[in-house]
Design a protein around this motif. Structure first.
Motif, PDB file in Angstrom:
ATOM      1  N   ALA A  16       0.870  -1.194   0.072  1.00  0.00           N
ATOM      2  CA  ALA A  16       0.119  -0.053  -0.159  1.00  0.00           C
ATOM      3  C   ALA A  16       0.701   1.168   0.054  1.00  0.00           C
ATOM      4  CB  ALA A  16      -0.880  -0.016   1.173  1.00  0.00           C
ATOM      5  N   LYS A  17       0.390   2.304  -0.278  1.00  0.00           N
ATOM      6  CA  LYS A  17       0.933   3.652  -0.275  1.00  0.00           C
ATOM      7  C   LYS A  17       2.113   3.778  -1.210  1.00  0.00           C
ATOM      8  CE  LYS A  17      -0.589   4.588   4.086  1.00  0.00           C
ATOM      9  NZ  LYS A  17      -0.393   4.200   5.805  1.00  0.00           N
ATOM     10  N   GLY A  18       2.027   3.109  -2.352  1.00  0.00           N
ATOM     11  CA  GLY A  18       3.194   3.375  -3.433  1.00  0.00           C
ATOM     12  C   GLY A  18       4.699   2.752  -3.121  1.00  0.00           C
ATOM     13  N   VAL A  19       4.685   1.851  -2.211  1.00  0.00           N
ATOM     14  CA  VAL A  19       5.992   1.247  -1.882  1.00  0.00           C
ATOM     15  C   VAL A  19       6.169  -0.391  -2.641  1.00  0.00           C
ATOM     16  CG1 VAL A  19       7.302   0.512   0.252  1.00  0.00           C
ATOM     17  CG2 VAL A  19       5.861   2.329   0.492  1.00  0.00           C
ATOM     18  N   LEU A  20       7.197  -0.410  -2.903  1.00  0.00           N
ATOM     19  CA  LEU A  20       7.786  -1.762  -3.663  1.00  0.00           C
ATOM     20  C   LEU A  20       8.639  -2.363  -2.712  1.00  0.00           C
ATOM     21  CD1 LEU A  20       7.500  -3.378  -6.330  1.00  0.00           C
ATOM     22  CD2 LEU A  20       9.691  -2.196  -6.804  1.00  0.00           C
ATOM     23  N   LYS A  21       8.142  -3.614  -2.440  1.00  0.00           N
ATOM     24  CA  LYS A  21       9.023  -4.526  -1.636  1.00  0.00           C
ATOM     25  C   LYS A  21       9.827  -5.459  -2.597  1.00  0.00           C
ATOM     26  CE  LYS A  21       8.387  -7.676   2.326  1.00  0.00           C
ATOM     27  NZ  LYS A  21       7.834  -8.226   3.429  1.00  0.00           N
ATOM     28  N   VAL A  22      11.230  -5.573  -2.345  1.00  0.00           N
ATOM     29  CA  VAL A  22      12.052  -6.063  -3.082  1.00  0.00           C
ATOM     30  C   VAL A  22      13.140  -6.789  -2.262  1.00  0.00           C
ATOM     31  CG1 VAL A  22      11.989  -4.787  -5.380  1.00  0.00           C
ATOM     32  CG2 VAL A  22      13.439  -3.993  -3.526  1.00  0.00           C
ATOM     33  N   ASP A  23      12.523  -7.420  -1.226  1.00  0.00           N
ATOM     34  CA  ASP A  23      13.482  -7.960  -0.241  1.00  0.00           C
ATOM     35  C   ASP A  23      13.882  -9.304  -0.528  1.00  0.00           C
ATOM     36  OD1 ASP A  23      11.067  -9.396   0.231  1.00  0.00           O
ATOM     37  OD2 ASP A  23      11.243  -9.022   2.488  1.00  0.00           O
ATOM     38  N   SER A  24      13.552  -9.712  -1.716  1.00  0.00           N
ATOM     39  CA  SER A  24      14.422 -11.069  -2.094  1.00  0.00           C
ATOM     40  C   SER A  24      15.540 -10.786  -2.855  1.00  0.00           C
ATOM     41  CB  SER A  24      13.241 -11.960  -3.031  1.00  0.00           C
ATOM     42  OG  SER A  24      13.211 -11.014  -4.264  1.00  0.00           O
ATOM     43  N   PHE A  25      15.864  -9.715  -3.430  1.00  0.00           N
ATOM     44  CA  PHE A  25      17.049  -9.524  -4.321  1.00  0.00           C
ATOM     45  C   PHE A  25      17.864  -8.240  -3.948  1.00  0.00           C
ATOM     46  CE2 PHE A  25      13.553  -7.804  -6.835  1.00  0.00           C
ATOM     47  CZ  PHE A  25      14.298  -6.614  -7.439  1.00  0.00           C
ATOM     48  N   LEU A  26      17.047  -7.319  -3.094  1.00  0.00           N
ATOM     49  CA  LEU A  26      17.796  -5.965  -2.853  1.00  0.00           C
ATOM     50  C   LEU A  26      17.748  -5.510  -1.229  1.00  0.00           C
ATOM     51  CD1 LEU A  26      19.297  -3.448  -4.006  1.00  0.00           C
ATOM     52  CD2 LEU A  26      16.885  -2.661  -4.913  1.00  0.00           C
ATOM     53  N   ASN A  27      16.847  -5.647  -0.574  1.00  0.00           N
ATOM     54  CA  ASN A  27      16.588  -5.020   0.605  1.00  0.00           C
ATOM     55  C   ASN A  27      16.892  -6.057   1.749  1.00  0.00           C
ATOM     56  OD1 ASN A  27      14.323  -2.684  -0.537  1.00  0.00           O
ATOM     57  ND2 ASN A  27      16.640  -2.412  -0.258  1.00  0.00           N
ATOM     58  N   TYR A 170      21.816  18.037 -11.290  1.00  0.00           N
ATOM     59  CA  TYR A 170      22.292  17.057 -11.160  1.00  0.00           C
ATOM     60  C   TYR A 170      22.396  15.865 -12.354  1.00  0.00           C
ATOM     61  CZ  TYR A 170      23.486  18.415  -6.066  1.00  0.00           C
ATOM     62  OH  TYR A 170      23.587  19.073  -5.331  1.00  0.00           O
ATOM     63  N   ARG A 171      23.052  15.151 -12.583  1.00  0.00           N
ATOM     64  CA  ARG A 171      22.723  13.936 -13.536  1.00  0.00           C
ATOM     65  C   ARG A 171      22.226  12.817 -12.874  1.00  0.00           C
ATOM     66  NH1 ARG A 171      27.570  10.953 -16.885  1.00  0.00           N
ATOM     67  NH2 ARG A 171      26.174   8.876 -17.466  1.00  0.00           N
ATOM     68  N   VAL A 172      21.223  12.370 -13.223  1.00  0.00           N
ATOM     69  CA  VAL A 172      20.401  11.192 -12.547  1.00  0.00           C
ATOM     70  C   VAL A 172      20.298  10.186 -13.417  1.00  0.00           C
ATOM     71  CG1 VAL A 172      18.449  10.492 -11.504  1.00  0.00           C
ATOM     72  CG2 VAL A 172      19.052  12.914 -11.151  1.00  0.00           C
ATOM     73  N   GLU A 173      21.106   8.934 -13.263  1.00  0.00           N
ATOM     74  CA  GLU A 173      20.867   7.750 -14.121  1.00  0.00           C
ATOM     75  C   GLU A 173      20.065   6.585 -13.188  1.00  0.00           C
ATOM     76  OE1 GLU A 173      21.600   7.711 -17.048  1.00  0.00           O
ATOM     77  OE2 GLU A 173      23.010   9.398 -17.499  1.00  0.00           O
ATOM     78  N   SER A 174      18.850   6.210 -13.937  1.00  0.00           N
ATOM     79  CA  SER A 174      18.125   5.162 -12.916  1.00  0.00           C
ATOM     80  C   SER A 174      18.081   3.796 -13.866  1.00  0.00           C
ATOM     81  CB  SER A 174      16.782   5.694 -12.706  1.00  0.00           C
ATOM     82  OG  SER A 174      17.194   6.877 -11.763  1.00  0.00           O
ATOM     83  N   LEU A 175      18.345   2.669 -13.413  1.00  0.00           N
ATOM     84  CA  LEU A 175      18.515   1.573 -13.961  1.00  0.00           C
ATOM     85  C   LEU A 175      17.108   1.136 -14.128  1.00  0.00           C
ATOM     86  CD1 LEU A 175      21.552  -0.203 -12.369  1.00  0.00           C
ATOM     87  CD2 LEU A 175      21.480   1.529 -14.154  1.00  0.00           C
ATOM     88  N   VAL A 176      16.104   0.977 -13.394  1.00  0.00           N
ATOM     89  CA  VAL A 176      14.652   1.070 -13.885  1.00  0.00           C
ATOM     90  C   VAL A 176      14.018   2.311 -13.297  1.00  0.00           C
ATOM     91  CG1 VAL A 176      14.775  -1.392 -13.908  1.00  0.00           C
ATOM     92  CG2 VAL A 176      13.639  -0.378 -11.927  1.00  0.00           C
ATOM     93  N   ARG A 177      12.835   2.521 -14.078  1.00  0.00           N
ATOM     94  CA  ARG A 177      11.962   3.896 -13.755  1.00  0.00           C
ATOM     95  C   ARG A 177      10.685   3.317 -13.591  1.00  0.00           C
ATOM     96  NH1 ARG A 177      12.512   8.644 -17.266  1.00  0.00           N
ATOM     97  NH2 ARG A 177      11.760   9.726 -15.425  1.00  0.00           N
ATOM     98  N   ILE A 178      10.067   3.263 -12.253  1.00  0.00           N
ATOM     99  CA  ILE A 178       8.491   2.836 -12.203  1.00  0.00           C
ATOM    100  C   ILE A 178       7.687   3.951 -12.418  1.00  0.00           C
ATOM    101  CG2 ILE A 178       7.301   1.828 -10.614  1.00  0.00           C
ATOM    102  CD1 ILE A 178       9.377   0.322  -9.660  1.00  0.00           C
ATOM    103  N   ALA A 179       6.706   4.177 -13.212  1.00  0.00           N
ATOM    104  CA  ALA A 179       5.722   5.065 -13.383  1.00  0.00           C
ATOM    105  C   ALA A 179       4.553   5.050 -12.614  1.00  0.00           C
ATOM    106  CB  ALA A 179       5.275   4.919 -15.008  1.00  0.00           C
ATOM    107  N   SER A 180       4.391   3.988 -12.008  1.00  0.00           N
ATOM    108  CA  SER A 180       3.078   3.877 -11.001  1.00  0.00           C
ATOM    109  C   SER A 180       3.141   2.391 -10.453  1.00  0.00           C
ATOM    110  CB  SER A 180       1.950   3.733 -12.053  1.00  0.00           C
ATOM    111  OG  SER A 180       0.705   3.188 -11.271  1.00  0.00           O
ATOM    112  N   LEU A 181       2.503   2.268  -9.264  1.00  0.00           N
ATOM    113  CA  LEU A 181       2.349   1.205  -8.522  1.00  0.00           C
ATOM    114  C   LEU A 181       0.858   0.823  -8.152  1.00  0.00           C
ATOM    115  CD1 LEU A 181       5.296   1.165  -6.040  1.00  0.00           C
ATOM    116  CD2 LEU A 181       5.144  -0.152  -7.862  1.00  0.00           C
ATOM    117  N   GLU A 182       0.057   1.631  -9.038  1.00  0.00           N
ATOM    118  CA  GLU A 182      -1.240   1.397  -8.551  1.00  0.00           C
ATOM    119  C   GLU A 182      -1.996   0.154  -9.138  1.00  0.00           C
ATOM    120  OE1 GLU A 182      -3.351   5.006 -10.317  1.00  0.00           O
ATOM    121  OE2 GLU A 182      -1.675   6.108  -9.170  1.00  0.00           O
TER     122      GLU A 182
END
Ligand code: G4P
Ligand code: NA
Ligand code: NA
Length: 192
Positions: A16-27, A170-182
């Motif tokens: 909920a609230k636009g949070v992505l859980k990625v605890d199997s490979f990153l967190n 600043y120069r920002v380089e993101s490896l993936v960009r998420i438009a929405s988590l709706e």
């Protein structure tokens, strides 16, 4: 970065609230092969930029940070988080407010690890509102060094961090960009 996109698609869990859980490979659990590819990707993005150091923040920035530093053949520094400080002589301190956690941390870096004139690449696991990245950038600038760029593993493009950092120059380089988590679904920028 296709491999990372697939990981997010297959293993990411939208909370909920636009949070992505990625605890199997990153967190929480970390995927070292993915981390190695992340390091290589940032290396190819910043290879010509004379980076002298990578700077991240504990704890989840450390894995992508160290792999990037390894590829660029420079040291990694991680800023530490602490609640509040008394002795601040030999350290740079910046306040960082986390909207996700609704708390302010002081982040610190020892003065001896950033020299004036250095070119620092900031790396972090997530970009949301940009508070952490701005705090790290202020530390680099306090040291008289230059922010050569900001490398983000997962950018939540529906939050204002990227825009604010670009606006600040600043120069920002993101490896993936998420438009929405709706609707509990991950939509990537360009694929909405
Ligand atoms: P900001 O720095 O861009 O302003 O982000 P924010 O304050 O919202 O983020 C606070 C913490 O939450 C950071 O971790 C950040 O990486 C993480 N975060 C933000 N959005 C998400 C998300 O959608 N999913 C996940 N998994 N994390 C998110 P931190 O407090 O520094 O913790 P850690 O590095 O020890 O994990
Ligand atoms: Na983080
Ligand atoms: Na995190």
């Amino acid at each position: 970065m296709e491999l990372l996109k697939q990981k997010v698609k297959n293993e990411g869990i939208v909370l909920a609230k636009g949070v992505l859980k990625v605890d199997s490979f990153l967190n929480h659990q970390m995927d070292p092969f993915l981390m190695r590819e992340i390091g290589r990707e940032f290396k190819s993005l910043f290879a010509g930029d004379k980076i002298t150091k990578v700077l991240t923040i504990e704890s989840s920035g450390i894995a992508p940070g160290i792999m990037t530093a390894l590829e660029l053949e420079v040291p990694l520094i991680f800023a530490r988080k602490q609640k509040s400080l008394t002795l601040t002589e030999d350290i740079y301190v910046e306040k960082v407010y986390s909207f996700t956690k609704r708390e302010t941390n002081e982040i610190t870096v020892s003065k001896k690890f950033i020299e004036p004139g250095e070119r620092v690449l900031i790396v972090d696991d997530f970009l949301a509102n940009g508070e952490a990245a701005f705090g790290l950038a202020r530390i680099v600038e306090q040291a008289g060094a230059t922010v050569a760029g900001i490398g983000i593993v997962i950018e939540k493009s529906f939050q204002p961090g990227r825009e604010l950092l670009l606006k600040a120059g600043y120069r920002v380089e993101s490896l993936v960009r998420i438009a929405s988590l709706e609707d509990e679904k991950v939509a990537f920028v360009g694929e909405e």
